[in-house]
Design a protein around this motif. Structure first.
Motif, short mmCIF file in Angstrom:
data_model
loop_
_atom_site.label_atom_id
_atom_site.label_comp_id
_atom_site.label_asym_id
_atom_site.label_seq_id
_atom_site.Cartn_x
_atom_site.Cartn_y
_atom_site.Cartn_z
N ALA A 296 1.80 9.75 -6.14
CA ALA A 296 2.49 10.99 -5.79
C ALA A 296 2.22 11.49 -4.38
O ALA A 296 2.01 12.67 -4.17
CB ALA A 296 2.14 12.08 -6.81
N THR A 297 2.21 10.58 -3.40
CA THR A 297 2.07 11.06 -2.02
C THR A 297 3.29 11.90 -1.65
O THR A 297 4.38 11.70 -2.18
CB THR A 297 1.93 9.87 -1.04
N ASP A 298 3.09 12.83 -0.72
CA ASP A 298 4.22 13.65 -0.26
C ASP A 298 4.84 13.07 1.01
O ASP A 298 5.78 13.63 1.55
CB ASP A 298 3.74 15.08 0.04
N GLY A 299 4.25 11.99 1.52
CA GLY A 299 4.80 11.39 2.74
C GLY A 299 3.83 10.39 3.34
O GLY A 299 2.79 10.07 2.75
N THR B 271 0.84 -1.21 0.00
CA THR B 271 0.00 0.00 0.00
C THR B 271 0.87 1.25 0.00
O THR B 271 0.56 2.24 -0.69
CB THR B 271 -0.95 -0.02 1.22
N ALA B 272 1.97 1.21 0.75
CA ALA B 272 2.88 2.36 0.76
C ALA B 272 3.46 2.55 -0.65
O ALA B 272 3.55 3.67 -1.16
CB ALA B 272 3.99 2.14 1.78
N GLN B 273 3.81 1.44 -1.30
CA GLN B 273 4.36 1.54 -2.66
C GLN B 273 3.31 2.11 -3.62
O GLN B 273 3.57 2.96 -4.44
CB GLN B 273 4.84 0.16 -3.14
N ARG B 274 2.08 1.60 -3.46
CA ARG B 274 0.97 2.09 -4.30
C ARG B 274 0.80 3.61 -4.12
O ARG B 274 0.59 4.34 -5.09
CB ARG B 274 -0.30 1.35 -3.86
N SER B 275 0.88 4.06 -2.88
CA SER B 275 0.64 5.49 -2.65
C SER B 275 1.75 6.33 -3.29
O SER B 275 1.51 7.46 -3.68
CB SER B 275 0.49 5.80 -1.16
N LEU B 276 2.95 5.75 -3.44
CA LEU B 276 4.01 6.48 -4.14
C LEU B 276 3.64 6.66 -5.62
O LEU B 276 3.98 7.66 -6.24
CB LEU B 276 5.34 5.74 -4.04
N GLU B 277 2.93 5.66 -6.15
CA GLU B 277 2.49 5.77 -7.55
C GLU B 277 1.53 6.93 -7.73
O GLU B 277 1.38 7.46 -8.82
CB GLU B 277 1.82 4.47 -8.00
N PRO C 288 11.05 4.78 -5.01
CA PRO C 288 10.40 6.05 -5.33
C PRO C 288 10.13 6.20 -6.82
O PRO C 288 10.86 5.65 -7.64
CB PRO C 288 11.42 7.10 -4.86
N LEU C 289 9.07 6.89 -7.14
CA LEU C 289 8.74 7.12 -8.55
C LEU C 289 8.78 8.61 -8.83
O LEU C 289 8.48 9.42 -7.96
CB LEU C 289 7.32 6.62 -8.85
N LYS C 290 9.12 8.92 -10.06
CA LYS C 290 9.18 10.36 -10.40
C LYS C 290 7.77 10.92 -10.52
O LYS C 290 6.89 10.31 -11.10
CB LYS C 290 9.91 10.54 -11.73
N ARG C 291 7.57 12.10 -9.92
CA ARG C 291 6.28 12.79 -10.01
C ARG C 291 5.92 13.04 -11.48
O ARG C 291 6.76 13.50 -12.26
CB ARG C 291 6.43 14.13 -9.30
#
Ligand code: PEP
Ligand code: MN
Length: 380
Positions: A246-249, A238-244, A283-286
């Motif tokens: 563009a979460t800020d933290g 879920t944390a990885q998904r939220s990076l997709e 991390p993924l690029k915004r």
């Protein structure tokens, strides 16, 4: 050497390149302090700590184990639960345990406030930042009372989404605080009560934080993965998904001995597991292609979920019709009704630009299932 279809001698170059590339992948996220994050530096905000403040020892042990890995230390002081018989938080006495633990590792501390009295006590004790919980955000009376209590106070304020999937209630709460003069407001996405939250405790409904981001691009949004998941095993993905998206933290619950935690034991991590989770994130690029594709896939997931709910509703109605036919001795298959249903659906499909052949195949299957269900109908 040959393993199944892989010829090592021929492909050794490729193999080495892929392995090196895999090992050098950008893993782990950079956790930065609040002022740097606010100033727009590269990095993520991590609000970590236990669901509830339980004792000075627990807070000191948590802080010590998290030194250097969190931006803000969290801890709940007032914790009314769904039913009144369980632990309801230590109350005001715990504020100094939280503040002292944060000071000992040089990070600001944050707690949840739900009343004007909480605000007064938290500020008095030196709490640096506040968050408004999901059950408070659903109620504009409470939100306004808190906004009034915070009028003129300069403090970072984090606003969770309401339990119900209502973007305007979330945005409305943020606007009430901004209207009271708060200039440092952050949104927290913590998932929503939903008809189909499974496997989560609170369905993430990623389209809602994405919509909030489109409506208010100036607003930072962090993801409370703990309250979305409700259990440890879903946290990493879920944390990885939220990076997709563009979460800020992140906000994440951590306890020195999670199984013995007085609240939310099933979802809290040990400090070590928390560090592993951070280091396993990619991390993924915004605005990258991956992020854009992920947004579209999330929309497909939602549409599919709606389709399934509609199908289930249709089957339930079909069963009721089955009962009715049985009670009144009416034959299950009424050919003229079926011909009429099919031709009207095909006409509608054509009108809205769907392939009638595909629609016919889908309705044939649905009809077959309905008939089978009705034939099996028992009288109550
Ligand atoms: C919490 O963060 O401990 C909490 C109670 O969260 P929520 O308001 O999201 O349920
Ligand atoms: Mn909790």
């Amino acid at each position: 050497m040959k393993v199944k279809n892989f010829d090592f001698q021929k492909n050794i170059g490729k193999f080495v390149v892929y392995t090196v590339f895999f090992l050098m992948r950008d893993r782990g996220i950079k956790v930065i302090d609040y002022p740097s994050w606010r100033a727009g530096e590269q990095g993520f905000l991590v609000v970590g700590g236990p669901c509830s403040v339980e004792s000075a020892e627990q807070m000191n042990a948590t802080a010590d184990a998290l030194r250097g890995n969190i931006s803000i230390l969290r801890g709940g002081i007032w914790k009314p639960r769904t039913r009144p018989s369980s632990f309801e938080g230590v109350g005001e006495i715990g504020l100094s345990w939280l503040v002292d633990a944060g000071r000992s590792i040089n990070v600001p501390v944050m707690t949840e406030v739900a009343t004007a009295e909480h605000v007064e006590q938290a500020l008095q004790a030196g709490v640096d930042m506040l968050w408004i919980g999901a059950r408070t955000v659903v109620n504009p009376f409470s939100v306004q009372a808190l906004a009034d209590a915070l009028q003129g106070v300069e403090i970072p304020l984090f606003v969770k989404n309401p339990v119900s999937p209502d973007i305007h209630l979330w945005l409305g709460a943020i606007e009430r605080f901004e209207a009271a003069g708060l200039t440092d407001v952050v949104a927290i996405h913590r998932g929503f009560q939903d008809v189909a939250p499974q496997p989560y405790r609170n369905a993430p409904r990623w389209e809602l934080p994405i919509e909030l981001h489109h409506l208010r691009p100036d607003l930072k949004i962090i993801t409370d993965v703990s309250h979305i998941c409700g259990c440890r095993k879903l946290l990493q993905a879920t944390a990885q998904r939220s990076l997709e998206f563009a979460t800020d933290g992140f906000m994440i619950e951590i306890h020195p001995n999670p199984d013995a935690a007085l609240t939310d034991a099933a979802q809290q991590l040990t400090p070590n597991d928390f560090k592993k989770l951070l280091s396993n994130l990619t991390p993924l690029k915004r605005g990258s292609k991956e992020q854009q594709l992920s947004e579209l896939r999330s929309e497909i997931d939602n549409v599919d979920s709606e389709l399934l709910h509609c199908l289930r509703k249709r089957m339930e109605i079909s069963s009721q019709i089955g009962q009715f036919k049985k009670e009144h001795d009416i034959a299950v298959l009424q050919m003229s009704r079926w011909e009429q249903v099919l031709s009207s659906r095909l006409a509608q499909a054509e009108k809205i630009g769907l392939n009638p052949q595909m629609v016919k195949e889908i309705f044939d299957l649905i009809h077959k299932e309905s008939i089978e269900k009705q034939l099996k109908t028992e009288l109550p």
